[in-house]
Design an enzyme around this catalytic site. Sequence first.
Site, PDB file in Angstrom:
ATOM      1  N   ASP A  82       0.838  -1.212   0.000  1.00 32.07           N
ATOM      2  CA  ASP A  82       0.000   0.000   0.000  1.00 32.07           C
ATOM      3  C   ASP A  82       0.870   1.259   0.000  1.00 32.07           C
ATOM      4  O   ASP A  82       1.992   1.252   0.490  1.00 32.07           O
ATOM      5  CB  ASP A  82      -0.916  -0.014   1.232  1.00 32.07           C
ATOM      6  CG  ASP A  82      -2.064   0.980   1.100  1.00 32.07           C
ATOM      7  OD1 ASP A  82      -2.362   1.408  -0.033  1.00 32.07           O
ATOM      8  OD2 ASP A  82      -2.654   1.322   2.135  1.00 32.07           O
ATOM      9  N   HIS A 127       2.268   3.220  -9.021  1.00 35.23           N
ATOM     10  CA  HIS A 127       2.029   1.797  -9.274  1.00 35.23           C
ATOM     11  C   HIS A 127       3.187   1.205 -10.078  1.00 35.23           C
ATOM     12  O   HIS A 127       3.617   0.083  -9.827  1.00 35.23           O
ATOM     13  CB  HIS A 127       0.710   1.581 -10.021  1.00 35.23           C
ATOM     14  CG  HIS A 127      -0.503   2.031  -9.251  1.00 35.23           C
ATOM     15  ND1 HIS A 127      -0.684   1.740  -7.912  1.00 35.23           N
ATOM     16  CD2 HIS A 127      -1.601   2.747  -9.616  1.00 35.23           C
ATOM     17  CE1 HIS A 127      -1.834   2.264  -7.495  1.00 35.23           C
ATOM     18  NE2 HIS A 127      -2.408   2.881  -8.509  1.00 35.23           N
ATOM     19  N   LEU A 154      10.437 -20.912  -4.781  1.00 30.34           N
ATOM     20  CA  LEU A 154       9.552 -19.990  -4.058  1.00 30.34           C
ATOM     21  C   LEU A 154       8.186 -20.081  -4.729  1.00 30.34           C
ATOM     22  O   LEU A 154       8.112 -20.156  -5.951  1.00 30.34           O
ATOM     23  CB  LEU A 154      10.083 -18.553  -4.194  1.00 30.34           C
ATOM     24  CG  LEU A 154       9.184 -17.439  -3.667  1.00 30.34           C
ATOM     25  CD1 LEU A 154       9.293 -17.341  -2.137  1.00 30.34           C
ATOM     26  CD2 LEU A 154       9.556 -16.064  -4.252  1.00 30.34           C
TER      27      LEU A 154
HETATM   28  C1  IPE Z   1      -5.466  -2.820  -0.228  1.00 26.91           C
HETATM   29  O1  IPE Z   1      -5.085  -1.501  -0.431  1.00 26.91           O
HETATM   30  C2  IPE Z   1      -5.394  -3.596  -1.486  1.00 26.91           C
HETATM   31  C3  IPE Z   1      -4.102  -3.638  -2.180  1.00 26.91           C
HETATM   32  C4  IPE Z   1      -2.958  -3.208  -1.742  1.00 26.91           C
HETATM   33  C5  IPE Z   1      -4.148  -4.244  -3.460  1.00 26.91           C
HETATM   34  P1  IPE Z   1      -6.129  -0.301  -0.447  1.00 26.91           P
HETATM   35  O2  IPE Z   1      -5.335   0.929  -0.481  1.00 26.91           O
HETATM   36  O3  IPE Z   1      -7.126  -0.510  -1.522  1.00 26.91           O
HETATM   37  O4  IPE Z   1      -6.837  -0.495   0.968  1.00 26.91           O
HETATM   38  P2  IPE Z   1      -7.921   0.417   1.723  1.00 26.91           P
HETATM   39  O5  IPE Z   1      -9.177   0.354   0.941  1.00 26.91           O
HETATM   40  O6  IPE Z   1      -7.366   1.793   1.829  1.00 26.91           O
HETATM   41  O7  IPE Z   1      -8.061  -0.232   3.068  1.00 26.91           O
HETATM   42  C1  IPE Z   2      -1.709   0.211  -3.315  1.00 30.57           C
HETATM   43  O1  IPE Z   2      -1.435   1.577  -3.326  1.00 30.57           O
HETATM   44  C2  IPE Z   2      -1.916  -0.354  -4.700  1.00 30.57           C
HETATM   45  C3  IPE Z   2      -3.281  -0.784  -4.989  1.00 30.57           C
HETATM   46  C4  IPE Z   2      -4.288  -0.748  -4.184  1.00 30.57           C
HETATM   47  C5  IPE Z   2      -3.503  -1.309  -6.312  1.00 30.57           C
HETATM   48  P1  IPE Z   2      -2.606   2.647  -3.303  1.00 30.57           P
HETATM   49  O2  IPE Z   2      -2.992   2.961  -4.709  1.00 30.57           O
HETATM   50  O3  IPE Z   2      -3.710   2.190  -2.445  1.00 30.57           O
HETATM   51  O4  IPE Z   2      -1.860   3.873  -2.657  1.00 30.57           O
HETATM   52  P2  IPE Z   2      -2.472   4.926  -1.640  1.00 30.57           P
HETATM   53  O5  IPE Z   2      -3.026   4.164  -0.487  1.00 30.57           O
HETATM   54  O6  IPE Z   2      -3.520   5.697  -2.371  1.00 30.57           O
HETATM   55  O7  IPE Z   2      -1.297   5.768  -1.267  1.00 30.57           O
HETATM   56 MG    MG Z   3      -4.124   2.444  -0.477  1.00 30.07          MG
END
Ligand code: IPE
Ligand code: IPE
Ligand code: MG
Length: 250
Positions: free
Chosen positions: A27, A44, A138
């Site tokens: 995240d 990303h 792995l």
């Molecule tokens: C969780 O991240 C899913 C992934 C990392 C793929 P999110 O950023 O979507 O989670 P929430 O919704 O903030 O909890």
């Molecule tokens: C996690 O990073 C990746 C996915 C959920 C695909 P985020 O896109 O949720 O990044 P933040 O939380 O907005 O910083």
């Molecule tokens: Mg996020």
Amino acid sequence: MLRKFFSSTARVPETSAIPRHIAIIMDGNGRWAKKRMLPRVAGHQRGVERVRDVIQACIEHGVEYLTLFAFSSENWRRPKEEVSKLMELFVMALEREVDKLHSNNIRLKVVGDLKQFSPQLQELIREGETLTAGNDRLVLTIAANYGGRWDILNAMNRWLEANPGARQIDEAGLTEFLSMAYAPEPDLFIRTGGEQRISNYLIWQLAYTELYFTDTLWPDFGAKSLEQAIAWYQKRERRFGRTSEQLLRH
Ligand code: IPE
Ligand code: IPE
Ligand code: MG
């Protein structure tokens, strides 16, 4: 052949052991990009690069299973453009990386409700899984369109189909049909990006996992950060309900 695991909580692993299975919520990509005035997709992209480093570090430390949350069943709620960029990145990563995974003896598995993905993506996933099916250095699992509640309901429905007329399901029956029945439960969970929540990840399997949260954003999370998480894990005393004194007697 991947063997089936029932519950990993029956035996307590040695303290200081390397986690066999690490599950990560990657995240913070969006915030990483925002801090740099870049579009979210740049975060990303950078995130995909970190996946390579973390796979490498897991191999070096002898981790057997690495599971990465790439796209949750709730992530469809994001703006259309972001969702389609994420799908493009997923396609590109598979096209570019599967051969490398294979030559490094890594087995690829993808768990989640894959029916909602484009036929091209579904095909790439099938090809990648088939090509790497015999590898055993792995097991890399990507959770895509995955949700823990979906997993449990899907397992129950598949169990009901396999046991028509049955009225009660038990733990062994359920876990046999969970999407990660081929892996032991995660020993170490890592969430980057500062949030302290599970976000519908492996909710059944995380029942006894050690939970590690770090403020580091995923695009900044490298081999060193993984080592810190493993070092933290190695200081935990896992008890699975027993007392500390009981463990010391062994
Ligand atoms: C969780 O991240 C899913 C992934 C990392 C793929 P999110 O950023 O979507 O989670 P929430 O919704 O903030 O909890
Ligand atoms: C996690 O990073 C990746 C996915 C959920 C695909 P985020 O896109 O949720 O990044 P933040 O939380 O907005 O910083
Ligand atoms: Mg996020």
